[in-house]
Motif scaffolding. Sequence first.
Motif, PDB file in Angstrom:
ATOM      1  N   SER A   1     -12.539  13.504  -0.064  1.00  0.00           N
ATOM      2  CA  SER A   1     -12.144  13.431  -1.465  1.00  0.00           C
ATOM      3  C   SER A   1     -10.720  13.944  -1.590  1.00  0.00           C
ATOM      4  CB  SER A   1     -13.085  14.254  -2.345  1.00  0.00           C
ATOM      5  OG  SER A   1     -12.690  14.146  -3.707  1.00  0.00           O
ATOM      6  N   LEU A   2      -9.817  13.069  -1.995  1.00  0.00           N
ATOM      7  CA  LEU A   2      -8.431  13.429  -2.266  1.00  0.00           C
ATOM      8  C   LEU A   2      -8.186  13.259  -3.757  1.00  0.00           C
ATOM      9  CD1 LEU A   2      -6.504  11.606   0.609  1.00  0.00           C
ATOM     10  CD2 LEU A   2      -7.547  13.882   0.619  1.00  0.00           C
ATOM     11  N   GLU A   3      -7.463  14.204  -4.327  1.00  0.00           N
ATOM     12  CA  GLU A   3      -7.263  14.162  -5.764  1.00  0.00           C
ATOM     13  C   GLU A   3      -5.794  14.067  -6.131  1.00  0.00           C
ATOM     14  OE1 GLU A   3      -9.641  16.955  -7.821  1.00  0.00           O
ATOM     15  OE2 GLU A   3      -8.713  16.593  -9.768  1.00  0.00           O
ATOM     16  N   CYS A   4      -5.553  13.335  -7.194  1.00  0.00           N
ATOM     17  CA  CYS A   4      -4.211  13.165  -7.734  1.00  0.00           C
ATOM     18  C   CYS A   4      -4.282  13.376  -9.243  1.00  0.00           C
ATOM     19  CB  CYS A   4      -3.701  11.764  -7.430  1.00  0.00           C
ATOM     20  SG  CYS A   4      -2.200  11.274  -8.290  1.00  0.00           S
ATOM     21  N   THR A   5      -3.396  14.208  -9.759  1.00  0.00           N
ATOM     22  CA  THR A   5      -3.314  14.380 -11.212  1.00  0.00           C
ATOM     23  C   THR A   5      -1.863  14.230 -11.651  1.00  0.00           C
ATOM     24  OG1 THR A   5      -3.114  16.779 -11.039  1.00  0.00           O
ATOM     25  CG2 THR A   5      -5.319  15.882 -11.349  1.00  0.00           C
ATOM     26  N   VAL A   6      -1.707  13.745 -12.860  1.00  0.00           N
ATOM     27  CA  VAL A   6      -0.385  13.435 -13.379  1.00  0.00           C
ATOM     28  C   VAL A   6      -0.148  14.205 -14.670  1.00  0.00           C
ATOM     29  CG1 VAL A   6       1.147  11.566 -14.142  1.00  0.00           C
ATOM     30  CG2 VAL A   6      -0.586  11.129 -12.385  1.00  0.00           C
ATOM     31  N   GLU A   7       1.053  14.745 -14.795  1.00  0.00           N
ATOM     32  CA  GLU A   7       1.465  15.424 -16.022  1.00  0.00           C
ATOM     33  C   GLU A   7       2.670  14.721 -16.619  1.00  0.00           C
ATOM     34  OE1 GLU A   7       2.393  19.424 -15.025  1.00  0.00           O
ATOM     35  OE2 GLU A   7       0.331  20.018 -14.598  1.00  0.00           O
ATOM     36  N   GLY A   8       2.808  14.827 -17.928  1.00  0.00           N
ATOM     37  CA  GLY A   8       4.025  14.371 -18.575  1.00  0.00           C
ATOM     38  C   GLY A   8       4.051  12.925 -18.987  1.00  0.00           C
ATOM     39  N   THR A   9       2.911  12.249 -18.898  1.00  0.00           N
ATOM     40  CA  THR A   9       2.857  10.856 -19.340  1.00  0.00           C
ATOM     41  C   THR A   9       1.423  10.533 -19.723  1.00  0.00           C
ATOM     42  OG1 THR A   9       3.424   8.578 -18.754  1.00  0.00           O
ATOM     43  CG2 THR A   9       2.441   9.928 -17.033  1.00  0.00           C
ATOM     44  N   SER A  10       1.264   9.506 -20.541  1.00  0.00           N
ATOM     45  CA  SER A  10      -0.077   9.090 -20.937  1.00  0.00           C
ATOM     46  C   SER A  10      -0.344   7.665 -20.490  1.00  0.00           C
ATOM     47  CB  SER A  10      -0.222   9.154 -22.471  1.00  0.00           C
ATOM     48  OG  SER A  10      -0.097  10.470 -22.920  1.00  0.00           O
ATOM     49  N   ASN A  11      -1.589   7.421 -20.111  1.00  0.00           N
ATOM     50  CA  ASN A  11      -2.040   6.087 -19.719  1.00  0.00           C
ATOM     51  C   ASN A  11      -1.138   5.429 -18.681  1.00  0.00           C
ATOM     52  OD1 ASN A  11      -3.877   3.972 -19.834  1.00  0.00           O
ATOM     53  ND2 ASN A  11      -2.619   2.837 -21.295  1.00  0.00           N
ATOM     54  N   PRO A  12      -0.818   6.160 -17.617  1.00  0.00           N
ATOM     55  CA  PRO A  12      -0.004   5.523 -16.577  1.00  0.00           C
ATOM     56  C   PRO A  12      -0.854   4.591 -15.722  1.00  0.00           C
ATOM     57  CG  PRO A  12      -0.665   7.677 -15.854  1.00  0.00           C
ATOM     58  CD  PRO A  12      -1.205   7.520 -17.256  1.00  0.00           C
ATOM     59  N   ASN A  13      -0.221   3.623 -15.094  1.00  0.00           N
ATOM     60  CA  ASN A  13      -0.871   2.953 -13.973  1.00  0.00           C
ATOM     61  C   ASN A  13      -0.863   3.944 -12.817  1.00  0.00           C
ATOM     62  OD1 ASN A  13      -1.007   0.685 -15.573  1.00  0.00           O
ATOM     63  ND2 ASN A  13       0.503  -0.482 -14.403  1.00  0.00           N
ATOM     64  N   LEU A  14      -1.952   3.965 -12.065  1.00  0.00           N
ATOM     65  CA  LEU A  14      -2.041   4.881 -10.927  1.00  0.00           C
ATOM     66  C   LEU A  14      -2.296   4.094  -9.657  1.00  0.00           C
ATOM     67  CD1 LEU A  14      -4.180   7.745 -12.546  1.00  0.00           C
ATOM     68  CD2 LEU A  14      -1.701   7.703 -12.145  1.00  0.00           C
ATOM     69  N   TYR A  15      -1.763   4.600  -8.561  1.00  0.00           N
ATOM     70  CA  TYR A  15      -1.802   3.871  -7.301  1.00  0.00           C
ATOM     71  C   TYR A  15      -2.102   4.825  -6.144  1.00  0.00           C
ATOM     72  CZ  TYR A  15       1.134   0.903 -10.284  1.00  0.00           C
ATOM     73  OH  TYR A  15       1.637   0.169 -11.334  1.00  0.00           O
ATOM     74  N   TRP A  16      -2.851   4.335  -5.166  1.00  0.00           N
ATOM     75  CA  TRP A  16      -3.008   5.022  -3.885  1.00  0.00           C
ATOM     76  C   TRP A  16      -2.386   4.159  -2.799  1.00  0.00           C
ATOM     77  CZ3 TRP A  16      -3.935   9.879  -3.081  1.00  0.00           C
ATOM     78  CH2 TRP A  16      -4.791  10.610  -3.905  1.00  0.00           C
ATOM     79  N   TYR A  17      -1.483   4.772  -2.026  1.00  0.00           N
ATOM     80  CA  TYR A  17      -0.865   4.119  -0.886  1.00  0.00           C
ATOM     81  C   TYR A  17      -1.204   4.921   0.367  1.00  0.00           C
ATOM     82  CZ  TYR A  17       2.228   1.687  -4.214  1.00  0.00           C
ATOM     83  OH  TYR A  17       2.729   0.932  -5.236  1.00  0.00           O
TER      84      TYR A  17
END
Lengths: 114, 110
Positions: B20-36
């Motif tokens: 399980s790898l986790e990614c969280t984003v701050e400072g924006t709403s409803n972004p597209n998210l990607y795993w590379y």
Amino acid sequence: AQSVAQPEDQVNVAEGNPLTVKCTYSVSGNPYLFWYVQYPNRGLQFLLKYITGDNLVKGSYGFEAEFNKSQTSFHLKKPSALVSDSALYFCAVSAYNQGGKLIFGQGTELSVKP
Amino acid sequence: SQTIHQWPATLVQPVGSPLSLECTVEGTSNPNLYWYRQAAGRGLQLLFYSVGIGQISSEVPQNLSASRPQDRQFILSSKKLLLSDSGFYLCGAGGVYEQYFGPGTRLTVT
């Protein structure tokens, strides 16, 4: 299908000399082009992008890139290289109908020697 | 400006173990998210992307899955790791005109 080519695995430049890292692309429709830099074991740092407008794009750390539609190229340039510019550089392309998905080139290792 | 967090930074797991790898984003709403995934220190391959909560698109068939339980949270999972899952995993956030990346997770499967 979209694709990006970085024809040089490695570019060697002396400090103070100009540098160029090459990138060519293939995409249906208008391309959105990006350059990123990666230092060892780090994430990608955004340098610059071309979406529309002037063909010459200026970015971070003194880098610039020129969009050439006829040659389908987006070469990265800097007038005077620094040793600290040594890193792995990636060119990427996207298109409006691709939801922001980036297709990356294989990367070019830039080595700047004192 | 947005900030992308990823954890853990490094991970060593045996073959057959879960991931399980986790990614969280701050400072924006409803972004597209990607795993590379970046293998062998070079090429980056898009694994999954998401345009909203619960919406996941897979780019390549593989041993991994992704989920987006919250607007700014993106999780990469596996039930049983393979040796070939080793690599450097990068989370991206943004959209059509820009995309930024987290610091990455180095996964070594032994």
